[in-house]
Design a protein around this motif. Structure first.
Motif, PDB file in Angstrom:
ATOM      1  N   GLY A 195       9.054 -32.859 -18.263  1.00 10.18           N
ATOM      2  CA  GLY A 195       8.580 -31.513 -18.559  1.00 10.18           C
ATOM      3  C   GLY A 195       7.148 -31.438 -19.042  1.00 10.18           C
ATOM      4  N   GLY A 196       6.391 -32.538 -18.934  1.00 14.59           N
ATOM      5  CA  GLY A 196       4.996 -32.502 -19.346  1.00 14.59           C
ATOM      6  C   GLY A 196       4.798 -32.232 -20.826  1.00 14.59           C
ATOM      7  N   LYS A 197       5.713 -32.689 -21.662  1.00 16.63           N
ATOM      8  CA  LYS A 197       5.623 -32.456 -23.095  1.00 16.63           C
ATOM      9  C   LYS A 197       4.502 -33.292 -23.707  1.00 16.63           C
ATOM     10  N   LYS A 198       3.928 -32.772 -24.763  1.00 13.26           N
ATOM     11  CA  LYS A 198       2.897 -33.479 -25.495  1.00 13.26           C
ATOM     12  C   LYS A 198       3.498 -34.670 -26.218  1.00 13.26           C
ATOM     13  N   GLU A 199       2.798 -35.793 -26.194  1.00 11.31           N
ATOM     14  CA  GLU A 199       3.316 -37.002 -26.802  1.00 11.31           C
ATOM     15  C   GLU A 199       3.095 -36.981 -28.311  1.00 11.31           C
ATOM     16  N   HIS A 200       4.144 -37.346 -29.052  1.00 14.86           N
ATOM     17  CA  HIS A 200       4.077 -37.426 -30.497  1.00 14.86           C
ATOM     18  C   HIS A 200       4.415 -38.832 -30.963  1.00 14.86           C
ATOM     19  N   LEU A 201       4.054 -39.116 -32.194  1.00 11.37           N
ATOM     20  CA  LEU A 201       4.277 -40.427 -32.771  1.00 11.37           C
ATOM     21  C   LEU A 201       5.762 -40.749 -32.859  1.00 11.37           C
ATOM     22  N   TRP A 202       6.577 -39.748 -33.107  1.00 16.93           N
ATOM     23  CA  TRP A 202       8.004 -39.949 -33.363  1.00 16.93           C
ATOM     24  C   TRP A 202       8.882 -39.769 -32.119  1.00 16.93           C
ATOM     25  N   ASP A 203       8.305 -39.572 -30.949  1.00 17.24           N
ATOM     26  CA  ASP A 203       9.091 -39.309 -29.745  1.00 17.24           C
ATOM     27  C   ASP A 203       9.966 -40.511 -29.390  1.00 17.24           C
ATOM     28  N   VAL A 204      11.207 -40.206 -28.991  1.00 19.25           N
ATOM     29  CA  VAL A 204      12.103 -41.269 -28.571  1.00 19.25           C
ATOM     30  C   VAL A 204      11.641 -41.894 -27.262  1.00 19.25           C
ATOM     31  N   GLU A 205      10.834 -41.155 -26.492  1.00 19.85           N
ATOM     32  CA  GLU A 205      10.320 -41.698 -25.229  1.00 19.85           C
ATOM     33  C   GLU A 205       9.388 -42.891 -25.448  1.00 19.85           C
ATOM     34  N   ASN A 206       8.904 -43.080 -26.649  1.00 25.43           N
ATOM     35  CA  ASN A 206       8.034 -44.217 -26.941  1.00 25.43           C
ATOM     36  C   ASN A 206       8.804 -45.532 -27.084  1.00 25.43           C
ATOM     37  N   LEU A 207      10.134 -45.442 -27.142  1.00 25.50           N
ATOM     38  CA  LEU A 207      10.951 -46.616 -27.385  1.00 25.50           C
ATOM     39  C   LEU A 207      11.514 -47.193 -26.091  1.00 25.50           C
ATOM     40  N   ALA A 208      11.717 -48.493 -26.085  1.00 26.38           N
ATOM     41  CA  ALA A 208      12.390 -49.182 -24.980  1.00 26.38           C
ATOM     42  C   ALA A 208      13.218 -50.307 -25.573  1.00 26.38           C
ATOM     43  N   LEU A 209      14.465 -50.396 -25.139  1.00 26.88           N
ATOM     44  CA  LEU A 209      15.413 -51.349 -25.708  1.00 26.88           C
ATOM     45  C   LEU A 209      15.906 -52.293 -24.620  1.00 26.88           C
ATOM     46  N   SER A 210      16.000 -53.561 -24.973  1.00 23.96           N
ATOM     47  CA  SER A 210      16.570 -54.561 -24.061  1.00 23.96           C
ATOM     48  C   SER A 210      17.542 -55.437 -24.839  1.00 23.96           C
ATOM     49  N   TYR A 211      18.630 -55.816 -24.166  1.00 31.44           N
ATOM     50  CA  TYR A 211      19.615 -56.689 -24.801  1.00 31.44           C
ATOM     51  C   TYR A 211      20.305 -57.507 -23.718  1.00 31.44           C
ATOM     52  N   SER A 212      20.547 -58.754 -24.029  1.00 30.92           N
ATOM     53  CA  SER A 212      21.277 -59.609 -23.090  1.00 30.92           C
ATOM     54  C   SER A 212      22.217 -60.524 -23.860  1.00 30.92           C
ATOM     55  N   TYR A 213      23.352 -60.744 -23.249  1.00 33.36           N
ATOM     56  CA  TYR A 213      24.360 -61.653 -23.798  1.00 33.36           C
ATOM     57  C   TYR A 213      24.806 -62.592 -22.689  1.00 33.36           C
ATOM     58  N   SER A 214      24.936 -63.856 -23.030  1.00 33.54           N
ATOM     59  CA  SER A 214      25.451 -64.823 -22.056  1.00 33.54           C
ATOM     60  C   SER A 214      26.213 -65.903 -22.805  1.00 33.54           C
ATOM     61  N   ASP A 215      27.264 -66.396 -22.177  1.00 34.89           N
ATOM     62  CA  ASP A 215      27.995 -67.509 -22.766  1.00 34.89           C
ATOM     63  C   ASP A 215      28.444 -68.453 -21.659  1.00 34.89           C
ATOM     64  N   GLN A 216      28.724 -69.660 -22.062  1.00 37.12           N
ATOM     65  CA  GLN A 216      29.181 -70.679 -21.112  1.00 37.12           C
ATOM     66  C   GLN A 216      30.236 -71.536 -21.794  1.00 37.12           C
ATOM     67  N   GLU A 217      31.303 -71.763 -21.062  1.00 37.33           N
ATOM     68  CA  GLU A 217      32.382 -72.628 -21.537  1.00 37.33           C
ATOM     69  C   GLU A 217      32.530 -73.780 -20.545  1.00 37.33           C
ATOM     70  N   PHE A 218      32.549 -75.007 -21.071  1.00 37.50           N
ATOM     71  CA  PHE A 218      32.570 -76.185 -20.196  1.00 37.50           C
ATOM     72  C   PHE A 218      33.430 -77.267 -20.834  1.00 37.50           C
ATOM     73  N   ASN A 267      15.227 -52.792 -20.492  1.00 38.14           N
ATOM     74  CA  ASN A 267      14.299 -51.659 -20.589  1.00 38.14           C
ATOM     75  C   ASN A 267      15.049 -50.320 -20.587  1.00 38.14           C
ATOM     76  N   VAL A 268      15.991 -50.216 -21.465  1.00 39.46           N
ATOM     77  CA  VAL A 268      16.697 -48.944 -21.639  1.00 39.46           C
ATOM     78  C   VAL A 268      15.742 -47.963 -22.314  1.00 39.46           C
ATOM     79  N   ARG A 269      15.544 -46.797 -21.704  1.00 43.73           N
ATOM     80  CA  ARG A 269      14.508 -45.885 -22.185  1.00 43.73           C
ATOM     81  C   ARG A 269      14.824 -44.466 -21.760  1.00 43.73           C
ATOM     82  N   LYS A 270      14.044 -43.563 -22.292  1.00 44.11           N
ATOM     83  CA  LYS A 270      14.090 -42.172 -21.883  1.00 44.11           C
ATOM     84  C   LYS A 270      12.708 -41.777 -21.391  1.00 44.11           C
ATOM     85  N   ASP A 271      12.615 -41.428 -20.112  1.00 40.50           N
ATOM     86  CA  ASP A 271      11.336 -41.029 -19.548  1.00 40.50           C
ATOM     87  C   ASP A 271      10.939 -39.650 -20.057  1.00 40.50           C
ATOM     88  N   ARG A 272       9.615 -39.487 -20.161  1.00 34.31           N
ATOM     89  CA  ARG A 272       9.096 -38.209 -20.622  1.00 34.31           C
ATOM     90  C   ARG A 272       9.206 -37.182 -19.494  1.00 34.31           C
TER      91      ARG A 272
END
Length: 829
Positions: free
Chosen positions: A76-99, A69-74
Motif C-alpha cells: 500500500g505504499g505506506k511510509k516506513e517507520h522505525l517500529w514497522d513489523v515489515e523491517n523484521l525477517a525471521l529464519s529458523y531451521s531444525y535438523s536431527d540425525q539418528e545413526f 526469511n519469514v517476513r511481511k512485505d510492505r
C-alpha cells in the motif's frame, strides 16, 4: 505457507520439510565376515535373531524443518517507520540425525539455528539552508554556498542476531572380550550467539559514513549430557544457559569497520570545476579472546587504517574556459563534421553556379584552416589533455597480551583501548614519522598482562602507494601516456612483554623490514655497448663513482677522514653498502655521482611513457595503400629494493665498523635491481586496403641486479625482432559436410616470427672482472589457421618451432617443434 494467508497481508512464510531413512542389512555376519548372515543366525530363536539384526544393521534417519526469511512485505505504499513489523525477517531451521551400526550403539545429532534480522531504511530529511536565497543562486561563484546541504537522520540501520545450537551424543558398542572396560558416551556441544549491526549515514551528498560490527559469543553450558527427561541434570543445564544469556554470553571475538568517503566539492567553483577529487578513510578493529585454557596469555587486539586520495584532471575543460582556446579545440571536430556533410538521399540538386560557389567557400575555409601557425602553436601548448593521481596508505597494529574485555564497540567501558585505536589511529603520522608507541601506552595504563610467556610479536605495518598518469596529445593522432609510481612498505616487529627480573615491560628483538620500488629513467645508458672483452663503460663509471660518493659521505660525518692509501674516507670504503648503491644508481641512470641522492629510499618517481601515432593512414602518400598504420613506442624502467631489514649490529652513535673498517649501515639491503623494458622500442601495426595484416616490433630489455653480499652486478640484456602477418579469407566453404551441410565461414591465417638474443654478464666490483655466464639466440616461428564451423565449434591448425642456440660452449643447442589440430567445443545454455 504464506499461500494460506490473504495476498493483501503480504506475509511470506517459506517452509521446507525433509525426511530420509536408510536401512542397510548385512549379507555377511559383521562379527564373522566369512559367514553369511543366514548361516550365522540359523540356530538363533526368532527374538534373538531380531535383536541380532537390530544391532548389526546400519541405520540412518534424517529429519529437517526450515523457515527461511519469514517476513511481511510492505504493501500500500505506506511510509516506513522505525517500529514497522515489515523491517523484521525471521529464519529458523531444525535438523536431527539418528545413526547406529554394528560398532556404534547410537550417534545422534541435533541442530537448531535461528536468526532475527531488522533493517530500517528511512528517507533522510535533506536541508539546504541557502537554496532559496536569490542573490546566492544567481552567482556561479556562490554555487558552493547555494548547494550546501546536510541530512537529518540515518540512511540505513541494521541489526541481525543469530543463535546456532548443536548437540551430539555417541556411544560405541562394548567389546565382549573386555567386560571390565564398559564404554562411556561422549558429548559434543556448541552454543554460539553471533550478532551483526551497523548503520549508514549520509551527512551530506558528498560525505558518507558506514559502520558495520560483528560480535561472536558462546553461551556457557555445563559439561555432560543434556536430557530433558533427567530433571536434575536438565535444571542445572537450563540455569547455566539462562545465566549466560542474561550476561550476553561469553564474547570470543569482536570486529568492526568504519568507512568515510568524501567527494571534494571542486565542481562547485568555476576555477576548479575541471578537477574531480575524492578521499576515503577506512578503519578496522578486531579483538580476539585468549584460549579458555590460557587466559594468562591475554587477548589479542589489532587495528587497521586505510587512507586514499584520488584525483582526476580534465585539462580540456580548463582550456575551454577561454573562447579562443575552445575554438582551437573544436576546430578538429568541426573539420570532421564538414567532411561528413555529403548529399543525402532526397536532397535537391543545386544549380551549377551555386555548387561552384559552395566549392569555393569550402576551399577557402580549408586553405584558411591549413595556414594557421598561431593556432597550431596554441594547440601544441595544450598538449596535456587529462591526468589522474592516486595516493593510498595502509597501516596496521597488532598487540598480544591485552587484558581488558570488550562490551561497547570493542572497548571496555569506553576506556581501553581508546577511541583512537578502535578508529584506526597508528603510531605514525601521515608522513610516516613515529609519534607514539601504543604498546608503551597500554603498559602504562595497565592494559597488558604481566607474563613472560608472550611469544607472539607486536607488529606494525605501513604501505604507501603513489600512482600518477598524464595523457598528452601534441597534435592530432599523436598520443603520449606518461606514468609514474612509487611503493614503499615497512614492517616493524618486536616482543613486547613483562620482564620479572627488571619489574617492567621490555621490547625484545626489535626488527624492521620491508621493500621499496619506484619508477625511474635509465634511458641515458640504455644503448651502451660492451667492448670485445665484455667490459661496459657504465660499469667502469660505477667503479669511479665510489670515490665521489665516499667523499660526500665522509665530509658529512665527523667520525670519518680521508685515507690517502685507499683513496676513500674512513668508514666509507669501496665495499661499503652506502657507497656502492648510490654509485650503482648514478652509473645506470646516467646521473652525476656528485648530485645523485645518497639515500636510495628518497628517489623521486620519474615518468615512463607510451607513444602511439596513427596519422600516417590519413596522409596522401599512405592512405592509398593502408587502411590503418599505427606506430608505437613504450618505455618502462623501475628501481627496486627487494627487501631490507634492520642491521642488528648497527650502533646508533654511528661508530661501529665491520671487519673491512666500513661503518655498519642502519638498514641491511641484500639486493637492488633496475629493470628496463622497451616493448616495443619501435613497433608498427599495419592493415592494407586488401585486409592484409602486418606487424613489426623491435624490443629491448635489460635487468641490472646489484648484490651486496658478494658485491657483483648481474646484467641481463636482450633484444628481439618480431615480424607478423595475417589475412582473413571470407566465406570459405569447409571441405567436409557437418550435419548434412557444408559450413561457410572466415578463415584466419596468422604467421609470427621472433628472433631474440640475450646474454648474462656478471661484473665483479672488487675484482673489476666481467664474465659471460649465460646467453642464447632464440628463433621462434608460429603459424596458425582458425576456422569457425559453428557458434560452438572452432577448429585450429597450428605449427610452432623454437630453435635455441646458446652463446657459451657449456650449453647445448636445442630445437622444439609442435604441430597439430585443435578442436574447441563450447557448451552454452
Amino acid at each position: 505457507m504464506g499461500k494460506f494467508l490473504p495476498e493483501a497481508s503480504g506475509v511470506k512464510v517459506p517452509m521446507y520439510v525433509g525426511f530420509s531413512e536408510q536401512i542397510s542389512n548385512p549379507q555377511f555376519d559383521p562379527l564373522n565376515p566369512d559367514i553369511e548372515w543366514d548361516d550365522a543366525t540359523r540356530n538363533l530363536t526368532a527374538s534373538e535373531r531380531k535383536e541380532r539384526l537390530k544391532q548389526s544393521r546400519t541405520y540412518t534417519r534424517r529429519r529437517s524443518l526450515n523457515f527461511t526469511n519469514v517476513r511481511k512485505d510492505r504493501t500500500g505504499g505506506k511510509k516506513e517507520h522505525l517500529w514497522d513489523v515489515e523491517n523484521l525477517a525471521l529464519s529458523y531451521s531444525y535438523s536431527d540425525q539418528e545413526f547406529h551400526d554394528v560398532n556404534t550403539e547410537f550417534d545422534n545429532q541435533v541442530t537448531h539455528r535461528g536468526s532475527l534480522a531488522w533493517t530500517h531504511s528511512p528517507k533522510p530529511i535533506e536541508v539546504k539552508p541557502f537554496n532559496n536565497i536569490s542573490f546566492i543562486g544567481k552567482s556561479k561563484w556562490l554555487k558552493l554556498v547555494k548547494d550546501f546541504n546536510f541530512n537529518l537522520g540515518f540512511k540505513q540501520l541494521s541489526l541481525r542476531t543469530a543463535v546456532d545450537r548443536s548437540y551430539s551424543e555417541r556411544l560405541i558398542r562394548p567389546n565382549p572380550d573386555i567386560v571390565s572396560l564398559a564404554p562411556r558416551p561422549t558429548y559434543n556441544k556448541n552454543f554460539n550467539w553471533n550478532s551483526q549491526y551497523g548503520f549508514r549515514y549520509e551527512i551530506t551528498k558528498n560525505l558518507k559514513v558506514d559502520f558495520n560490527a560483528n560480535n561472536n559469543a558462546i553461551i556457557g553450558e555445563p559439561p555432560g549430557r543434556v536430557d530433558p527427561k533427567v530433571k536434575g541434570e536438565y535444571e542445572v543445564w537450563k540455569d547455566s544457559v539462562l545465566t549466560s544469556i542474561s550476561q550476553w554470553g561469553e564474547t570470543t571475538g569482536y570486529d568492526h569497520t568504519v568507512n568515510i568517503t568524501y567527494n571534494l566539492p571542486l565542481d562547485k567553483l568555476p576555477i576548479t570545476d575541471w578537477i574531480t577529487a575524492n578521499t576515503a578513510y577506512g578503519a578496522g578493529y578486531q579483538w580476539d579472546r585468549a584460549p579458555f585454557t590460557q587466559d594468562t596469555l591475554g587477548n589479542v587486539i589489532q587495528n587497521s587504517q586505510n587512507l586514499s586520495i584520488n584525483g582526476q584532471f580534465n585539462f580540456v575543460n580548463l582550456y575551454n574556459k577561454s573562447k579562443y582556446l575552445k575554438k582551437q579545440n573544436d576546430k578538429g571536430k568541426a573539420s570532421g563534421r564538414n567532411q561528413s556533410n555529403k548529399a543525402k538521399p532526397g536532397d535537391k540538386d543545386k544549380p551549377a553556379d551555386e555548387k561552384d560557389k559552395d566549392k569555393d567557400k569550402e576551399k577557402g575555409k580549408d586553405e584558411k584552416s591549413k595556414i594557421d601557425p598561431l593556432g597550431s602553436a596554441v594547440r601544441l601548448l595544450m598538449s596535456v589533455r587529462n591526468g589522474n593521481f592516486t595516493y593510498s596508505q595502509n597501516s596496521g597494529i597488532l598487540l598480544p597480551g591485552y587484558s581488558p574485555r570488550t562490551n561497547v564497540i570493542g572497548m571496555d567501558n569506553f576506556t581501553a583501548p581508546g577511541f583512537g585505536f578502535v578508529l584506526g589511529q597508528q603510531n605514525h603520522d601521515l608522513s610516516g614519522a613515529v609519534v607514539r608507541d601504543f604498546a608503551t601506552q597500554a603498559a602504562n595504563e595497565g592494559w597488558l598482562v604481566q607474563t613472560q610467556s608472550i611469544f607472539s610479536p607486536y607488529t606494525q605495518t605501513r604501505t604507501e602507494n603513489i600512482n600518477a598518469r598524464l595523457s598528452l596529445e601534441p597534435f592530432k593522432s599523436m598520443r603520449i601516456e606518461l606514468s609514474a609510481n612509487r611503493v614503499y612498505s615497512e614492517n616493524r616487529s618486536s616482543f613486547f612483554r613483562w620482564n620479572d627480573s627488571l619489574g617492567t615491560y621490555v621490547n625484545d628483538s626489535p626488527r624492521e623490514f620491508g621493500n621499496f620500488s619506484v619508477s625511474t629513467i635509465t634511458w641515458a645508458t640504455a644503448f651502451s655497448k660492451d667492448d670485445d672483452n665484455f667490459v661496459s663503460p657504465v660499469f667502469l663509471e660505477l667503479l669511479a663513482n665510489r670515490a665521489v660518493i665516499s667523499e660526500r659521505l665522509g665530509s658529512a660525518n665527523e667520525l670519518s677522514y680521508f685515507v690517502a692509501d685507499s683513496g676513500y674516507y674512513y668508514g666509507y670504503g669501496a665495499g661499503n653498502q652506502d657507497v656502492v648503491i648510490p654509485s650503482f644508481l648514478a652509473a645506470y641512470t646516467g646521473k652525476s655521482a656528485a648530485k645523485v641522492k645518497i639515500d636510495p629510499f628518497k628517489q623521486i618517481p620519474l615518468p615512463n611513457w607510451d607513444v602511439t601515432y596513427d596519422g600516417l593512414s590519413r596522409m596522401d602518400p599512405f592512405k592509398k595503400w593502408f587502411r590503418t598504420f599505427t606506430l608505437k613506442h613504450s618505455y618502462r624502467s623501475n628501481f627496486n629494493i627487494g627487501t631490507y631489514q634492520t642491521n642488528l649490529l648497527f650502533d646508533e652513535e654511528g661508530g661501529a665498523v665491520d671487519a673491512a673498517n666500513n661503518f655498519i649501515p642502519e638498514r641491511q639491503i641484500s639486493v637492488v635491481t633496475i629493470t628496463e623494458v622497451m616493448r616495443p622500442l619501435l613497433g608498427a601495426d599495419v592493415t592494407l586496403q586488401n585486409s592484409l595484416l602486418a606487424k613489426f616490433e623491435y624490443n629491448r630489455d635489460r635487468n641490472m641486479s646489484l648484490s651486496t653480499s658478494n658485491y657483483q652486478v648481474t646484467e641481463v640484456r636482450g633484444k628481439e625482432f618480431v615480424f607478423g602477418t595475417g589475412y582473413r579469407f571470407k566465406n570459405v566453404k569447409f571441405p567436409i559436410e557437418v550435419g548434412g551441410t557444408r559450413p561457410k565461414s572466415d578463415l584466419n591465417l596468422r604467421v609470427d616470427v621472433s628472433i631474440r638474443e640475450n646474454n648474462t654478464v656478471i661484473r665483479k666490483i672488487q675484482e673489476g672482472q666481467n664474465q659471460v655466464t649465460a646467453g642464447q639466440n632464440i628463433t621462434s616461428i608460429k603459424c596458425s589457421a582458425d576456422y569457425v564451423i559453428s557458434q560452438r565449434l572452432n577448429v585450429r591448425a597450428f605449427y610452432e618451432r623454437v630453435v635455441n642456440k646458446p652463446v657459451i660452449s657449456t650449453s647445448f643447442p636445442s630445437a622444439n617443434s609442435n604441430i597439430g589440430i585443435s578442436l574447441r567445443f563450447t557448451l552454452t545454455q
